[in-house]
Design an enzyme around this catalytic site. Sequence first.
Site, short mmCIF file in Angstrom:
data_model
loop_
_atom_site.label_atom_id
_atom_site.label_comp_id
_atom_site.label_asym_id
_atom_site.label_seq_id
_atom_site.Cartn_x
_atom_site.Cartn_y
_atom_site.Cartn_z
N THR A 205 0.86 -1.19 0.00
CA THR A 205 0.00 0.00 0.00
C THR A 205 0.90 1.23 0.00
O THR A 205 1.28 1.72 -1.05
CB THR A 205 -0.98 0.00 1.19
OG1 THR A 205 -0.26 -0.18 2.41
CG2 THR A 205 -2.03 -1.08 1.03
N GLU B 214 7.06 5.12 6.99
CA GLU B 214 6.61 6.32 6.29
C GLU B 214 7.41 7.55 6.72
O GLU B 214 7.42 7.92 7.89
CB GLU B 214 5.12 6.54 6.55
CG GLU B 214 4.26 5.48 5.88
CD GLU B 214 2.81 5.53 6.28
OE1 GLU B 214 2.00 4.87 5.62
OE2 GLU B 214 2.47 6.22 7.27
N SER C 77 -6.33 6.00 6.19
CA SER C 77 -6.04 4.61 6.56
C SER C 77 -7.29 3.91 7.05
O SER C 77 -8.35 4.50 7.14
CB SER C 77 -4.93 4.55 7.60
OG SER C 77 -5.17 5.43 8.65
N THR D 257 -1.21 -1.20 8.24
CA THR D 257 -1.28 -2.61 8.57
C THR D 257 0.03 -3.33 8.26
O THR D 257 0.71 -3.06 7.30
CB THR D 257 -2.42 -3.25 7.77
OG1 THR D 257 -3.63 -2.63 8.15
CG2 THR D 257 -2.53 -4.74 8.01
N LYS E 130 4.41 -6.66 4.26
CA LYS E 130 4.17 -5.28 3.87
C LYS E 130 3.90 -4.47 5.12
O LYS E 130 3.46 -4.98 6.15
CB LYS E 130 3.02 -5.16 2.88
CG LYS E 130 1.65 -5.59 3.38
CD LYS E 130 0.88 -4.59 4.20
CE LYS E 130 0.77 -3.26 3.48
NZ LYS E 130 0.11 -2.24 4.40
#
EC number: 2.3.1.35
Length: 466
Positions: free
Chosen positions: A183, A320, A466, A232, A209
């Site tokens: 994602t 991130e 999200s 997640t 991931k």
Amino acid sequence: MSSLVLKRFSSTFTAKPIPSKAHHHIPLPSSSFPSGYALTGIHAGVKKQAGVPDLSVILSTSEHPTSAAACFTRNAFKAAPVLVSDEVLKKNGGWAKAVVVNSGCANAVTGKQGMDDAWAMVKATDALLPPSAKFEHQTLVMSTGVIGQNLPISKILSGIRESKETLNSDFSAWERAAQAFMTTDTFPKLRSRVFKINGFEYRMAGMDKGAGMIHPNMGPATTFKPKQLHATLLGCILTDAAVSPKSLQDALTYAVDRSFNSISVDGDMSTNDSIYALANGAAKGPLIDEETDKEAYEVFKKELTDFATDLAQLVVRDGEGATKFVTVTVKGAPSYRDAHNIASRISTSALVKTALYGEDANWGRILAASGSVPLLPSSSTGEPLTIDPTKVSVTFIPSDGTSPLPVLVNGEPEVVDEVRAKEIMTLEDFEIFVNLGMSDDPEGEAKYWTCDFSYEYVRINGDYRS
């Protein structure tokens, strides 16, 4: 390596360039994948951008039974795929032959429709397998993406049926399957390894991931015992070893606690966190079972733990907006759980993480975070325990092999060379080492892996729903 473009996806999963630091984590072609698996990753239409993989199908093609294990989120709002997969494992007693994964929609907090959709994914994937006389369902399911939205289930079911045409076992198939997990990730997280037990050679491969909403606290299926709450984290580990269901679950639970449950990007636990393991016996080695061959089981457990740690660390490296990868080690605690809890608190402290981004060796924030965690009662007397500040030491350890920098020794602050401190803090990788001085027991040590908070993290999550 096949040609691919790796992107950071926004709330609509549109393409954005990846940071250059991620390039050396992109998987390279490998022949060390486990036997007896066929898989693929395709674009089913969950993500808006055409051609971006968003559906992964993984099948065990081994003639041997395939054991399965899972660790799921302990979040109270467990997503439909978590609940459905838990039920499949419970009914089957730890056997399953397939995993289906979609990205772009979490199928979380979606009510009865979400449960129906998750079961539909299971049934569609079951249809790709030879019928089982023993089990009604043989598939585990995972979803990741936006919470509170229904799946475009017709597109997904069509994609599952069409995936049969592209199932393969070569590197490209593994790579595509890993891409379909993504994602906000900037690169597919795929690893493999070869290991031996009692002279038999086995292979293990896995993909995961995660880049945001990362602070997992997962436990085995049907045995949720909530502790503290932690996009997640999903992962799937596959091996061609033969492992009994109970031993696979026990090994995975141990491995997850010391890997995926020991990472944090932002301190937020997802509704969908799931790690699955399949063992299909295709290598034709003897059954690994902790009751009949403890030594072989311990070797397998260590291999699984080391491998899970490699995968988990990739998530932190892709955090991130992250510019730092930091190992937090706590030693000298009364127990592993105490050390783990303190390392977790340091790793999730917003003040510590912003200091990391600012390249400021602010050890006072590390101490404040450490001291905020209550210790467990003494295992021998039941009496409450407290940290003795006069025994605590803090050291910054660089990753380049140069000398460590102690900043606190037995409760006494050192005269810190600020130039040297800055040199360490400017590194991409380094370690924060905290010794509580309460025990020499090696069980009183735990590691955690975290990253910094940057302006980019705020920008990404201001844009990404999200």
